[in-house]
Design an enzyme around this catalytic site. Structure first.
Site, mmCIF file in Angstrom:
data_model
loop_
_atom_site.group_PDB
_atom_site.id
_atom_site.type_symbol
_atom_site.label_atom_id
_atom_site.label_comp_id
_atom_site.label_asym_id
_atom_site.label_seq_id
_atom_site.Cartn_x
_atom_site.Cartn_y
_atom_site.Cartn_z
ATOM 1 N N GLU A 127 -30.371 1.671 33.938
ATOM 2 C CA GLU A 127 -30.250 2.640 35.241
ATOM 3 C C GLU A 127 -29.279 3.401 35.032
ATOM 4 O OE1 GLU A 127 -31.487 1.513 37.479
ATOM 5 O OE2 GLU A 127 -33.022 -0.473 37.021
ATOM 6 N N GLY A 128 -29.569 4.253 33.913
ATOM 7 C CA GLY A 128 -28.832 5.365 33.563
ATOM 8 C C GLY A 128 -27.629 4.461 32.526
#
Length: 586
Positions: A439-440
């Site tokens: 998610e980054g």
């Protein structure tokens, strides 16, 4: 494996005495909810997490997932636990009531999410991504797609996934190459390969709804040319039930460091039939509805791991006999004293406790703000949106950094026993690492915070967040705590304002330090606020523990902010001075 018990007393203190959720629900117009109802929901959630999901964690890690004849099988007991989960309505907690959802306030659901993360992170992941998929379909899909898919996604009868990453395109989605060809019937033929797809296939449900980023033939280059498509594993028949298999398949299951019981799949799309979600070339904006929710939920994973590790370390430290306490014999009837009497073990346990309870407070503060954004309108809604945007990268990054640090301390408290699989502490450490990556990555979260949320907004989001924390400090009755908390926020504002004049390279160079600096500051304010509220509460044990843990955090953990503050001010010259070739031993 550590025996997990949901921290009910802390949840109850935070919701009732600290956040005053009865007053909160009345103010936002959610009068159907109060502490009695929320506590009952939490009690049932705790029972499910402790008795159904947690016992599967160790065995799931050992067994893992298998792929045979194109089908994924999850570890023994996982599918049945999921069936129990949806039968009891847990998947529908936050869903749109028009499609069978319960529409609970976030502050009532977030404690359940933490419990599931602590009990069994691998098991929780598929349900988490389904919740995020529900948000995207509910907000961006056509009414026809909602009518076909949303009710069964909300109930959990079907699960959902998020398909972004490709072998050559990770965080830089501008490099994405999956294609979407328009078809005469209004659908699209999706062709491409995706990797790292959580819950890409499993044996839990009769259908899986993939949300896939792809490019239309005439799409602009870069991220402006990405569209979002709903691509089911099985196409629906005339009765809305899974029928013909779609043209997609599982290429393999990733062999991973941790979360081994979660099926992380390579997905192949070979002209699979899909339908546009949202407008053409607006897929990234649609996907961010999922991603922002998932980023907070990943932060919750760090918190869940931290709590599980702390519980395991605390139990072991109380039982493990080893030498005598340096301040005198504590257990004269035993051959040695428990290691909990060793100051260095206390240091590790208190670090675990301070971060777990501090991050839990941050998570529930975030959840309360989500309630406000959900139920309010106008300026109040906009302000809540600004606070959530600012806190999202902090929750995702800091809570996962602390999750790994706390898991590391958990292994250390066990000594050599922590390093072997038998005790389960090393699994928590392996499982924790991924939360810093997906998610980054946390570095990307830091760049997002300092670049988009601070400087690009002209400080608007930071000031909105600071204003909400000022409300916490204003409510502190003890003068010394209130002044100390106010001083922290004043310092934070000064440092943040100074960054506004930095060059682009100095902003990027300060990103990680600014995120961590801000996080330690905000946790400090939360701890002052919690300690003050605890003293005014009716639980003497909670009060004593909060006050003393607050003191530990302020004396031993908060000073870390000064190191990060010093690094923020030096600029990026030293980071950029080394030539690429000078990294080698030439």
């Amino acid at each position: 494996m550590p025996t997990y018990k949901a921290p009910m007393a802390d949840f109850q203190f935070l919701l009732k005495d600290w956040l005053n959720i009865n007053e909160h629900y009345q103010r936002i117009g959610a009068e159907d909810y109060d502490t009695e109802l929320v506590f009952e929901i939490m009690a049932q959630g705790a029972k499910f997490a402790e008795e159904v999901v947690a016992p599967l964690n160790r065995e799931g890690d050992e067994e893992g997932c298998t792929l045979a004849n194109g089908k994924v099988t999850t570890p023994h007991g996982f599918a049945q636990a999921y069936a129990d989960y949806i039968q009891n309505g847990w998947n529908a907690m936050l869903g749109n009531p028009e499609f069978g959802g319960q529409d609970l306030p976030y502050s009532a659901a977030v404690p359940i999410h933490e419990m599931l993360n602590s009990a069994n992170l691998s098991w929780r992941l598929t349900t988490m991504l389904t919740e995020s998929a529900v948000l995207a379909v509910n907000k961006h899909a056509t009414k026809a797609l909602q009518d076909q898919y949303l009710e069964k996604l909300i109930s959990g009868e079907w699960t959902g996934t998020m398909n972004l990453t490709e072998p050559q395109a990770g965080s830089d989605l501008a490099l994405l190459t999956t294609k979407a060809e328009p078809q005469a019937d209004g659908s699209y033929a999706i062709t491409g390969n995706k990797i790292f797809i959580t819950g890409g296939d499993h044996d839990w449900t009769s259908n899986i709804v993939h949300l896939v980023l792809a490019r239309l033939p005439d799409a602009p280059k870069g991220v402006k040319g990405i569209s979002l498509f709903l691509v089911p594993k099985f196409l629906l028949d005339e009765n809305g039930e899974p029928g013909q298999a779609n043209a997609l398949s599982v290429g393999s299951i990733e062999k991973k460091m941790g979360i081994k019981a979660s099926p992380t799949c390579v997905m192949n799309y070979d002209g699979a039939k899909g339908w546009l979600v949202g407008d053409e070339n607006q897929g990234l904006a649609c996907m961010f509805t999922m991603m922002n929710d998932a980023r907070f939920q990943v932060g919750m994973q760090g918190l869940g791991i931290a709590e599980a590790s702390y519980q395991g370390a605390l139990a072991y430290a109380r039982d493990r006999l080893q030498s005598r306490a340096p301040y005198g014999v504590q257990q004269p009837d035993a051959k040695a004293d428990s290691i909990i009497h060793q100051p260095d073990v206390r240091r590790m346990l208190l670090t675990q406790k301070a971060f777990a309870e501090g991050c839990r407070a941050l998570a529930l503060f975030y959840a309360k703000t989500m309630d406000i954004e959900k139920y309010s309108s106008g300026e109040e809604k906009t302000n809540a949106e600004h606070v959530l945007q600012y806190l999202t990268p902090i929750c995702k990054s800091f809570m996962t950094e602390m999750g790994l640090e706390v898991a590391n301390h958990g292994v250390q408290v066990f000594g050599g026993h922590g390093y072997v699989r038998e005790w389960g502490m090393e699994q928590l450490m392996r499982d924790a690492k991924i939360a810093q990556l997906y998610e980054g990555t946390n570095g990307i979260q830091a760049v997002d915070l300092i670049g988009r949320k601070l400087t690009r907004s002209g400080g608007t989001m930071m000031r909105a967040t600071r204003a909400e924390f000022i409300k916490l400090t204003d409510a502190i009755e003890d003068d010394s705590r209130r002044v100390a908390a106010q001083d922290l926020l004043a310092e934070w504002l000064e440092v943040s304002d100074n960054i506004m004049s930095f060059s682009p390279e100095d902003v990027a160079g300060a990103a990680c330090d600014y995120l961590n600096y801000s996080s330690y500051i905000l946790l400090g304010v939360l701890w002052y606020s919690m300690a003050d509220a605890a003293v005014r509460g009716d639980n003497a044990a909670i009060a004593a523990g909060k006050v003393k843990t607050c003191d530990f955090y302020i004396k031993r953990l908060l000073p870390r902010k000064d190191m990060h503050k010093a690094s923020i001010t030096v600029g990026a010259d030293d980071l950029l001075a080394v030539d690429d070739r000078e990294f080698d031993y030439l």
